[in-house]
Design an enzyme around this catalytic site. Structure first.
Site, PDB file in Angstrom:
ATOM      1  N   ALA A 119      17.146 -10.355 -34.167  1.00 19.53           N
ATOM      2  CA  ALA A 119      17.236 -11.708 -33.602  1.00 19.53           C
ATOM      3  C   ALA A 119      15.829 -12.227 -33.339  1.00 19.53           C
ATOM      4  O   ALA A 119      14.910 -11.449 -33.084  1.00 19.53           O
ATOM      5  CB  ALA A 119      18.020 -11.658 -32.296  1.00 19.53           C
ATOM      6  N   GLY A 132      19.288  -7.009 -34.583  1.00 18.09           N
ATOM      7  CA  GLY A 132      20.253  -7.873 -35.259  1.00 18.09           C
ATOM      8  C   GLY A 132      20.215  -7.718 -36.765  1.00 18.09           C
ATOM      9  O   GLY A 132      21.225  -7.939 -37.446  1.00 18.09           O
ATOM     10  N   GLU A 164      22.333  -4.868 -37.454  1.00 18.77           N
ATOM     11  CA  GLU A 164      23.716  -5.267 -37.145  1.00 18.77           C
ATOM     12  C   GLU A 164      24.299  -6.116 -38.271  1.00 18.77           C
ATOM     13  O   GLU A 164      25.469  -5.969 -38.638  1.00 18.77           O
ATOM     14  CB  GLU A 164      23.744  -6.036 -35.818  1.00 18.77           C
ATOM     15  CG  GLU A 164      23.380  -5.137 -34.640  1.00 18.77           C
ATOM     16  CD  GLU A 164      23.311  -5.893 -33.330  1.00 18.77           C
ATOM     17  OE1 GLU A 164      22.419  -6.758 -33.197  1.00 18.77           O
ATOM     18  OE2 GLU A 164      24.136  -5.638 -32.453  1.00 18.77           O
ATOM     19  N   GLU A 204      16.778  -2.803 -29.148  1.00 18.46           N
ATOM     20  CA  GLU A 204      16.995  -3.800 -28.100  1.00 18.46           C
ATOM     21  C   GLU A 204      16.688  -3.273 -26.702  1.00 18.46           C
ATOM     22  O   GLU A 204      16.181  -3.995 -25.851  1.00 18.46           O
ATOM     23  CB  GLU A 204      18.440  -4.317 -28.146  1.00 18.46           C
ATOM     24  CG  GLU A 204      18.729  -5.282 -29.289  1.00 18.46           C
ATOM     25  CD  GLU A 204      19.092  -4.601 -30.596  1.00 18.46           C
ATOM     26  OE1 GLU A 204      18.846  -3.384 -30.735  1.00 18.46           O
ATOM     27  OE2 GLU A 204      19.605  -5.296 -31.499  1.00 18.46           O
TER      28      GLU A 204
HETATM   29  C1  3H9 Z   1      18.095  -8.444 -31.236  1.00 14.79           C
HETATM   30  O1  3H9 Z   1      18.092  -8.268 -32.410  1.00 14.79           O
HETATM   31  C2  3H9 Z   1      19.313  -8.845 -30.439  1.00 14.79           C
HETATM   32  C3  3H9 Z   1      20.591  -8.648 -31.175  1.00 14.79           C
HETATM   33  O2  3H9 Z   1      21.082  -7.338 -31.003  1.00 14.79           O
HETATM   34  C4  3H9 Z   1      21.675  -9.541 -30.642  1.00 14.79           C
HETATM   35  C5  3H9 Z   1      21.501 -10.993 -30.838  1.00 14.79           C
HETATM   36  C6  3H9 Z   1      22.681 -11.783 -30.475  1.00 14.79           C
HETATM   37  N1  3H9 Z   1      11.528 -12.007 -33.288  1.00 14.79           N
HETATM   38  O3  3H9 Z   1       4.825  -5.896 -34.181  1.00 14.79           O
HETATM   39  P1  3H9 Z   1       4.018  -6.684 -35.133  1.00 14.79           P
HETATM   40  C7  3H9 Z   1       6.637 -10.973 -34.484  1.00 14.79           C
HETATM   41  S1  3H9 Z   1      16.696  -8.323 -30.329  1.00 14.79           S
HETATM   42  C8  3H9 Z   1      10.478 -12.824 -33.380  1.00 14.79           C
HETATM   43  O4  3H9 Z   1       2.578  -6.858 -34.855  1.00 14.79           O
HETATM   44  P2  3H9 Z   1       4.424  -4.671 -37.124  1.00 14.79           P
HETATM   45  C9  3H9 Z   1       5.577 -10.524 -33.527  1.00 14.79           C
HETATM   46  O5  3H9 Z   1       5.616 -11.261 -32.351  1.00 14.79           O
HETATM   47  C10 3H9 Z   1      15.443  -7.960 -31.491  1.00 14.79           C
HETATM   48  N2  3H9 Z   1       9.215 -12.405 -33.691  1.00 14.79           N
HETATM   49  O6  3H9 Z   1       4.181  -6.143 -36.631  1.00 14.79           O
HETATM   50  C11 3H9 Z   1       4.327 -10.754 -34.337  1.00 14.79           C
HETATM   51  O7  3H9 Z   1       4.066 -12.136 -34.323  1.00 14.79           O
HETATM   52  P3  3H9 Z   1       2.581 -12.723 -34.380  1.00 14.79           P
HETATM   53  C12 3H9 Z   1      15.421  -6.555 -31.848  1.00 14.79           C
HETATM   54  C13 3H9 Z   1       9.054 -11.117 -33.921  1.00 14.79           C
HETATM   55  O8  3H9 Z   1       4.412  -4.738 -38.602  1.00 14.79           O
HETATM   56  C14 3H9 Z   1       4.754 -10.390 -35.748  1.00 14.79           C
HETATM   57  O9  3H9 Z   1       6.176 -10.469 -35.730  1.00 14.79           O
HETATM   58  N3  3H9 Z   1      14.269  -6.302 -32.681  1.00 14.79           N
HETATM   59  C15 3H9 Z   1      10.112 -10.198 -33.829  1.00 14.79           C
HETATM   60  O10 3H9 Z   1       3.494  -3.745 -36.432  1.00 14.79           O
HETATM   61  C16 3H9 Z   1       4.322  -9.051 -36.196  1.00 14.79           C
HETATM   62  O11 3H9 Z   1       4.733  -8.085 -35.243  1.00 14.79           O
HETATM   63  C17 3H9 Z   1      13.137  -5.813 -32.171  1.00 14.79           C
HETATM   64  O12 3H9 Z   1      13.022  -5.521 -30.999  1.00 14.79           O
HETATM   65  C18 3H9 Z   1      11.399 -10.702 -33.519  1.00 14.79           C
HETATM   66  N4  3H9 Z   1      12.483  -9.901 -33.460  1.00 14.79           N
HETATM   67  O13 3H9 Z   1       5.889  -4.295 -36.651  1.00 14.79           O
HETATM   68  C19 3H9 Z   1      12.028  -5.622 -33.155  1.00 14.79           C
HETATM   69  N5  3H9 Z   1       9.636  -8.964 -34.090  1.00 14.79           N
HETATM   70  O14 3H9 Z   1       2.034 -12.310 -35.711  1.00 14.79           O
HETATM   71  C20 3H9 Z   1      10.707  -5.880 -32.494  1.00 14.79           C
HETATM   72  C21 3H9 Z   1       8.319  -9.119 -34.340  1.00 14.79           C
HETATM   73  O15 3H9 Z   1       2.769 -14.183 -34.226  1.00 14.79           O
HETATM   74  N6  3H9 Z   1       9.659  -5.865 -33.476  1.00 14.79           N
HETATM   75  N7  3H9 Z   1       7.960 -10.397 -34.237  1.00 14.79           N
HETATM   76  O16 3H9 Z   1       1.906 -12.068 -33.244  1.00 14.79           O
HETATM   77  C22 3H9 Z   1       9.018  -4.741 -33.846  1.00 14.79           C
HETATM   78  O17 3H9 Z   1       9.307  -3.649 -33.406  1.00 14.79           O
HETATM   79  C23 3H9 Z   1       7.885  -4.892 -34.804  1.00 14.79           C
HETATM   80  O18 3H9 Z   1       7.421  -6.203 -34.730  1.00 14.79           O
HETATM   81  C24 3H9 Z   1       8.231  -4.585 -36.265  1.00 14.79           C
HETATM   82  C25 3H9 Z   1       7.020  -4.956 -37.146  1.00 14.79           C
HETATM   83  C26 3H9 Z   1       8.504  -3.086 -36.416  1.00 14.79           C
HETATM   84  C27 3H9 Z   1       9.424  -5.380 -36.742  1.00 14.79           C
END
Ligand code: 3H9
Length: 692
Positions: A61, A102, A105, A125
């Site tokens: 998400a 998400g 999911e 999450e």
């Molecule tokens: C969810 O899914 C809820 C659902 O269950 C239910 C819904 C109803 N959204 O970490 P990085 C941005 S909750 C928006 O440096 P990496 C981050 O801010 C979500 N933006 O890269 C950054 O932006 P900027 C569950 C996001 O390659 C850029 O991406 N998911 C999101 O080292 C790069 O990030 C998570 O918790 C997002 N979801 O790692 C995943 N994620 O360049 C959280 C990242 O402007 N994310 N950004 O600063 C991560 O763990 C890592 O970002 C990921 C990439 C492994 C994906």
């Protein structure tokens, strides 16, 4: 368009295209639904592939939408997944890079999943203080089994796709190019009916209730103040005990409850704060970096040794320089012992230990370090000592080398001026123990070159630190603020508290350690040394003298087995000291202060708001670029409770006008000079604004 639709023969391909991680924001969700409907309407299409553009399938998400109306705007992710699952034609998720939250999911709602190796699969999450809210807690246990799924959901940790090969999660692992493999797979399954749905799988587990109770007990002991981990267990329990749709409802309710909690807001703030810290407005992201392939550290003391370990841990060879053989031997021995301790705890193998030690070498000659790409000075905190070191470094270091100082308070511009290359000089303030603490304060001098700053920020990431940029001032962001906090702690002793009361109150608030236990650990002589300098340089700043009296007794803390508390040999526990408590009471009497009963609330407010007020000054002066940088400093370097999001975020949650009111009230107490409200705080409070 953040989700595109194309047809390739009899296969439709919906591609998520919402950089940076294909977050499932409103537009993307809408795009997926439109794609599924379009494919179903076209009789020529037999199957649908759902894939991600760029670095992965989907990171989940869009976190930025949380707490905005868009997050709940239909099609909600649950609706999208329902439409995917109910598609009359098979939907195949083609996964690479990341399928998280998400994103996973969504894949679980597809009829089939294919993946390449190297993809990170997770429901992270819980790390954001929530739980998977689009069916993850209901579908993952069905497909991976109760235990594996619960572990993934409660820990939030990623598992690599190849490790999950052979489970029901992936119908096929693709060895070649993802899209070609997905096409072949889609054609193979295009006409298979009925379409397989994860929701139809039943969970079989002997004595699931017993296992869930065991899981609950275990999770309770590690969840601390965070509500999400236990709620994850509740949601998974619903998957076991309820019909699929009823379980989904339980999950949705818990998700909506958690997303509103202050703990979740704080965790999300920290997530974005960490990423925002690396962005420096006048240093573009594409600034060319200097190469860092080797390093040197001046000083083999506790700090120098810890800093050297960071490089070795990241595979970068590092030379440690000391002036005396004895000191060098001692430092190298401590380094080896530290690694051996890690090995004993099972954190390191013998092979890794040898590898890391082989990357660290000791020297007593400056000539040996001249070719290092970066040198970090970690010598005694005194300007005249720094002068000698930096003049020498200027002589021996190759052109283009970065000259860094680990000073915690001294003026980097003055240090830079000892060299003929101030553009190459920067502050890298590590926190003790330097091989453990996440924070690296990166001090930008007036003349520090942009590429030196960008390189040092990138280096912070390489050595797994949270780099936060600070301007030059006495104490930089962290220590300048902590001085106000310690100052209030001293005044509290004069007015009626004993060290234990102060420490307990702030530890209950969530700090890892109260100010007096912290000072005993760091060494009370350090603060004494700094205060003595202040008495001369800034006589107008008031301090309680009680800490000086303590030091006059030689009670420097744990290292002398006596500080604010008593210590026993081989025991780090702090025992309240009668001698110290009597000294505090006598000191107040000498000052003519009658000890009064002070509430925990007053202790917490005075310590935390002292941080906030100084933080506001630091922001206003541009020493910190943004409020979240200050929060990151406190979360990663000073043990500020994560679930409160850092001092500035915490102040925002309390409301700045409330904080200001309290500051004005304390300003009427014994030390009005310590409570002059920062103009920025006054302004923001008047405008009903927040720091973040
Ligand atoms: C969810 O899914 C809820 C659902 O269950 C239910 C819904 C109803 N959204 O970490 P990085 C941005 S909750 C928006 O440096 P990496 C981050 O801010 C979500 N933006 O890269 C950054 O932006 P900027 C569950 C996001 O390659 C850029 O991406 N998911 C999101 O080292 C790069 O990030 C998570 O918790 C997002 N979801 O790692 C995943 N994620 O360049 C959280 C990242 O402007 N994310 N950004 O600063 C991560 O763990 C890592 O970002 C990921 C990439 C492994 C994906």
């Amino acid at each position: 368009m953040t989700a595109t639709y194309r047809e390739q023969g009899d296969i439709a391909v919906i591609t998520l295209n919402n950089p940076p991680v294909n977050g499932l924001g409103y537009d993307t969700r809408k795009g997926i639904v439109e794609g599924i409907l379009q494919a179903n309407e076209n009789a020529a299409i037999r199957a649908i592939i759902l894939a991600g553009e760029g670095k992965g399938f989907s990171g989940g998400a869009d976190i930025r939408e949380f707490n905005t109306p868009k997050a709940l705007q239909e099609p909600w992710l649950q609706t999208v997944i329902q439409i995917v699952e109910n598609s009359g034609k098979p939907v195949i998720a083609a996964i690479h890079g990341v399928a998280m939250g998400g994103g996973l999911e969504l894949a679980l709602g597809c009829h089939y999943r294919v993946a390449v190796a190297g993809a990170q699969i997770a429901l992270p999450e819980v790390k954001l203080g929530i739980l998977p809210g689009a069916g993850g807690t209901q579908r993952l246990p069905r497909i991976l089994g109760l235990e594996t799924a619960l572990n993934m959901i409660v820990s939030g940790n990623p598992v690599m796709s190849e490790k999950l090969a052979g489970t029901k999660l992936f119908d096929h692992m693709i060895t070649g190019e993802l899209m070609a493999g997905a096409m072949d797979f889609a054609r193979k399954v295009a006409d298979v009916r009925p379409l397989p749905k994860v929701r139809d799988i039943s969970i079989t587990y002997p004595n699931a209730d017993g296992y869930l109770q065991f899981a609950r007990n275990t999770v309770r002991t590690v969840a601390g103040p965070f509500p999400a981990p236990l709620k994850c267990v509740d949601a998974v329990a619903a998957a076991v005990n309820k019909k699929f749709d009823d379980g989904l409802k339980v999950e949705r309710d818990l998700f909506l409850e958690l997303v509103q909690t202050s703990e979740s807001k704080a965790l999300r703030h920290a997530f974005f704060g960490e990423r925002a810290a690396s962005k420096i407005p006048d240093v573009p992201a594409d600034t060319p970096l200097r190469t860092i392939r080797s390093a040197a550290v001046i000083g083999a003391g506790t700090m120098g040794g810890g800093i050297a370990m960071n490089f070795a841990n990241a595979g970068i060879p590092v030379k440690v320089l000391e002036v005396k053989q004895e000191a060098l031997d001692k430092g190298m021995n401590i380094l080896r012992k530290n690694y051996e301790n890690s090995m004993k705890k099972g954190k390191l193998t013998q092979e890794q230990l040898e590898k890391r030690l082989s990357l660290i070498s000791g020297t007593m000659s400056y000539d040996d370090i001249g070719q290092a790409d970066i040198v970090i000075e970690a010598v005694f905190e005194d300007m005249s000592v720094k002068e000698v070191v930096f003049k020498k470094l200027d002589e021996v270091m190759k052109p283009g080398a970065i000259l860094a100082s680990n000073t915690s308070t001294l003026d980097i511009d003055k240090i830079a001026a000892f060299t003929k290359r101030p553009q190459d000089v920067i502050g890298t303030h590590f926190f003790s123990p330097a091989n453990v603490m996440k924070l690296l304060e990166i001090v930008r001098g007036e003349k520090t070159a942009k590429d030196v700053l960008a390189t040092t920020m990138a280096l912070a990431k390489t050595i797994r630190k949270t780099g936060v940029v600070s301007g030059v001032c006495d104490g930089f962001i962290g220590n300048r603020m902590v001085e106000q906090y310690i100052r209030q702690a001293g005044f509290l002793l004069e007015e009626g508290c004993l060290p234990e009361q102060v420490d307990k109150a702030i530890e209950k608030f969530g700090f890892a350690m109260g100010p007096f236990r912290m000072s005993d650990l760091a060494g009370n002589d350090i603060g004494w040394y700094i205060r003595k300098r202040r008495y001369v340089e800034k006589p107008e700043v008031t301090y309680s003298k009680v800490a000086d009296l303590l030091c006059e007794k030689g009670r420097f803390g744990q290292k002398t087995s006596a500080g604010w508390y008593d210590y026993k040999p081989n025991d780090r526990k702090a025992y309240p000291s009668d001698e110290v408590n009597q000294m505090i009471i006598a000191h107040s009497k000498d000052l003519g202060i009658e000890h009064r009963k002070i509430s925990d609330q007053e202790i917490i407010e005075r310590l935390v708001y002292a941080l906030v007020n100084e933080g506001a000054l630091i922001l206003e002066e541009g020493i910190a670029m943004k409020a979240s940088d200050i929060d990151m400093v406190y979360l990663t370097g000073y043990g500020f409770p994560l679930f409160r999001g850092g001092p500035m975020f915490y102040a925002d949650t309390i409301g700045l006008s409330n904080v200001l009111m309290a500051i004005n009230r304390y300003g009427k107490g014994r030390h009005p000079e310590a409570w002059v409200p920062a103009p920025l705080l006054v302004k923001l409070a008047a405008e009903s604004q927040a720091f973040n």
